[in-house]
Design a protein around this motif. Sequence first.
Motif, PDB file in Angstrom:
ATOM      1  N   ILE A 178       0.852  -1.202   0.000  1.00 38.02           N
ATOM      2  CA  ILE A 178       0.000   0.000   0.000  1.00 38.02           C
ATOM      3  C   ILE A 178       0.884   1.248   0.000  1.00 38.02           C
ATOM      4  N   GLN A 179       1.948   1.188   0.791  1.00 37.00           N
ATOM      5  CA  GLN A 179       2.847   2.328   0.935  1.00 37.00           C
ATOM      6  C   GLN A 179       3.546   2.700  -0.367  1.00 37.00           C
ATOM      7  N   LEU A 186       0.322  -3.419  -5.293  1.00 35.38           N
ATOM      8  CA  LEU A 186      -0.767  -3.513  -4.314  1.00 35.38           C
ATOM      9  C   LEU A 186      -1.752  -4.623  -4.682  1.00 35.38           C
ATOM     10  N   LEU A 187      -2.184  -4.646  -5.936  1.00 31.05           N
ATOM     11  CA  LEU A 187      -3.144  -5.672  -6.363  1.00 31.05           C
ATOM     12  C   LEU A 187      -2.527  -7.069  -6.262  1.00 31.05           C
ATOM     13  N   GLY A 188      -1.219  -7.164  -6.549  1.00 32.21           N
ATOM     14  CA  GLY A 188      -0.542  -8.449  -6.422  1.00 32.21           C
ATOM     15  C   GLY A 188      -0.525  -8.949  -4.988  1.00 32.21           C
ATOM     16  N   SER A 189      -0.242  -8.063  -4.048  1.00 31.18           N
ATOM     17  CA  SER A 189      -0.199  -8.467  -2.638  1.00 31.18           C
ATOM     18  C   SER A 189      -1.586  -8.872  -2.139  1.00 31.18           C
ATOM     19  N   LEU A 190      -2.614  -8.148  -2.563  1.00 34.85           N
ATOM     20  CA  LEU A 190      -3.984  -8.482  -2.145  1.00 34.85           C
ATOM     21  C   LEU A 190      -4.438  -9.812  -2.767  1.00 34.85           C
ATOM     22  N   SER A 191      -4.056 -10.031  -4.014  1.00 40.63           N
ATOM     23  CA  SER A 191      -4.391 -11.296  -4.669  1.00 40.63           C
ATOM     24  C   SER A 191      -3.698 -12.463  -3.969  1.00 40.63           C
ATOM     25  N   VAL A 219      -5.180 -19.568  -9.730  1.00 41.12           N
ATOM     26  CA  VAL A 219      -5.379 -18.381 -10.573  1.00 41.12           C
ATOM     27  C   VAL A 219      -5.002 -17.116  -9.800  1.00 41.12           C
ATOM     28  N   THR A 220      -5.498 -17.000  -8.565  1.00 43.08           N
ATOM     29  CA  THR A 220      -5.171 -15.812  -7.762  1.00 43.08           C
ATOM     30  C   THR A 220      -3.688 -15.789  -7.385  1.00 43.08           C
ATOM     31  N   TYR A 221      -3.103 -16.973  -7.204  1.00 45.88           N
ATOM     32  CA  TYR A 221      -1.674 -17.049  -6.854  1.00 45.88           C
ATOM     33  C   TYR A 221      -0.787 -16.616  -8.025  1.00 45.88           C
ATOM     34  N   TYR A 222      -1.018 -17.191  -9.204  1.00 41.71           N
ATOM     35  CA  TYR A 222      -0.215 -16.810 -10.373  1.00 41.71           C
ATOM     36  C   TYR A 222      -0.412 -15.333 -10.714  1.00 41.71           C
ATOM     37  N   LEU A 223      -1.655 -14.849 -10.568  1.00 36.72           N
ATOM     38  CA  LEU A 223      -1.914 -13.431 -10.811  1.00 36.72           C
ATOM     39  C   LEU A 223      -1.123 -12.567  -9.836  1.00 36.72           C
ATOM     40  N   ALA A 224      -1.082 -12.975  -8.570  1.00 38.17           N
ATOM     41  CA  ALA A 224      -0.334 -12.221  -7.560  1.00 38.17           C
ATOM     42  C   ALA A 224       1.143 -12.126  -7.913  1.00 38.17           C
ATOM     43  N   GLN A 225       1.745 -13.260  -8.253  1.00 35.37           N
ATOM     44  CA  GLN A 225       3.175 -13.265  -8.577  1.00 35.37           C
ATOM     45  C   GLN A 225       3.452 -12.456  -9.836  1.00 35.37           C
TER      46      GLN A 225
END
Length: 248
Positions: A178-179, A186-191, A219-225
């Motif tokens: 967020i910082q 940010l979206l990656g960390s939330l995913s 899906v959410t994991y690969y998107l996050a990375q």
Amino acid sequence: MDILDTDAYDRRQRRNMSCALLVSLLPFFLSSALYFYLWTPGSVPSVVSAGVKSAPTLLLALMVLSWNGGQSVLGVAGGLIFSAAGDCCLVWPELFIHGMGAFAVAHLLYSVTFLSSRYATYSSSSLNLFLYLILLIVGGAFYIYLFPFLQKAPNADLLTPGVGIYFILITVMAALAIQTRRAATLLGSLSFMVSDASLALQVFKVLPPIEHGQIIVMVTYYLAQLLIAIGDIKAVENKDDFSKWKRS
């Protein structure tokens, strides 16, 4: 070269870099597609399945290394490598704690990277503090909700505090994201948090079996990375642009 020529040149450079980045991501997309094509529910754990599962994350690590250099081994590239190790461990249920430990190291490396100078957009605004508070409440509430199920799990004496520490690390990582004020980061960390929450609900049998539960997790994991890797490359690119502006 006047200011208009410089702006046009910078636009062309950004366009070229975006195209090059997209080409660099093709191996990741192909290996992710291969994982989902080959994945079957209830398949027997094997070295091959571990390799297929971890390949997309390893390819992202190689991409970050190729763009940002060897120093990223102690940052996002290193986090991706530890994540790939965690992917391999989680193929075998008995190695769950080892996998969680590998991902914990990955979150530490991501957190350290988000504090580095190339992400240097720090703010203690009331909005940021509000978002930190939401993350803390959601993370704490989820762990409290999970606690009785952790107590019933095998190795509860290790899992209960281990999962608590892990949730602290991923929450701190998300707060630091967020910082940075970078959307991809940010979206990656939330995913990542969504993926881990989905995994925990299934592993600790909080919910009855979900038909496509593993697909949701991956899906959410690969998107996050993917988003964290792109955010890191863009952070270096933007820092270089800022350095050029300062010298001009």
